[in-house]
Write an enzyme that holds these catalytic residues in place. Sequence first.
Site, mmCIF file in Angstrom:
data_model
loop_
_atom_site.group_PDB
_atom_site.id
_atom_site.type_symbol
_atom_site.label_atom_id
_atom_site.label_comp_id
_atom_site.label_asym_id
_atom_site.label_seq_id
_atom_site.Cartn_x
_atom_site.Cartn_y
_atom_site.Cartn_z
ATOM 1 N N GLY A 11 45.654 45.643 14.010
ATOM 2 C CA GLY A 11 46.423 44.429 14.286
ATOM 3 C C GLY A 11 45.499 43.314 14.702
ATOM 4 C CG HIS A 12 42.838 43.637 16.845
ATOM 5 N ND1 HIS A 12 43.110 44.198 18.073
ATOM 6 C CD2 HIS A 12 42.192 44.601 16.136
ATOM 7 C CE1 HIS A 12 42.638 45.435 18.089
ATOM 8 N NE2 HIS A 12 42.098 45.702 16.930
ATOM 9 C CG HIS A 13 46.950 39.912 12.596
ATOM 10 N ND1 HIS A 13 46.608 41.195 12.247
ATOM 11 C CD2 HIS A 13 48.186 39.707 12.073
ATOM 12 C CE1 HIS A 13 47.582 41.743 11.540
ATOM 13 N NE2 HIS A 13 48.555 40.853 11.432
ATOM 14 C CB ALA A 14 49.712 35.667 15.764
ATOM 15 N NE ARG B 270 51.444 40.480 14.446
ATOM 16 C CZ ARG B 270 52.375 40.370 13.499
ATOM 17 N NH1 ARG B 270 52.394 41.211 12.495
ATOM 18 N NH2 ARG B 270 53.223 39.371 13.524
#
Length: 137
Positions: free
Chosen positions: A47-50, A95
Site C-alpha cells: 500500500g503506502h499510498h492514497a 492505506r
Amino acid sequence: MRYEVIDLERIGDEHGALSFMEAGRTIPFEIRRIYYIYDVSVGEVRGHHAHRRLHQAMWCPSGSVEIFLDDGTERSAVMLDTPERIVVLRPGVWRDYVFHRADSTLCVAASDYYDENDYVRDRDEFRALVEGEYWGP
Ligand code: TYD
C-alpha cells in the site's frame, strides 16, 4: 469519513455459502478494473499510498488482510478476515495493508484504469492535499 465498511449478506446452507455485491448498489461506482494481490508473505505490508480520484472497494475472499486507513482526520483499521466484508474507499484515503495469512488474496474493484499519476505515494504531499481538500468527489 472517506471510507465505509459493508458486511454483505451471507446466503448459506449445508452446501456452502454465497455473498454478492452489485455495481451501483453495494459498490457505489462504475467498475472499470478488478485486480487482486496474492502470493504475499505473512507480515508483509503493502500500500503506502492514497489516490487522487480513484474509488475502490476491497475484499478478501480467503485469508486475512488488515487495512490501515487514514483520511487525514481519522485513522482506523479494518480486518478483512471474512469473505462477507468489504471496505469502500473514496479518493483521499491513505492505506497500508498487512497480510496476516499466507493464503490471503486481496481483491480490489476500481472506478478507473491503472494510472500511476493518480497515486499519492509521498506522506508530505498527502498532508498538503488533505489540507487543501484536493480530492475527487
Ligand atoms: P501498487 O498499486 O503500488 O500495489 P500495492 O499498493 O499493493 O503495493 O501496484 C504495484 C505495481 O503494479 C506497480 O508497479 C503498478 C502495477 N500495477 C499495474 O500495472 N496495474 C494495476 O492495475 C495495479 C493496481 C498496479
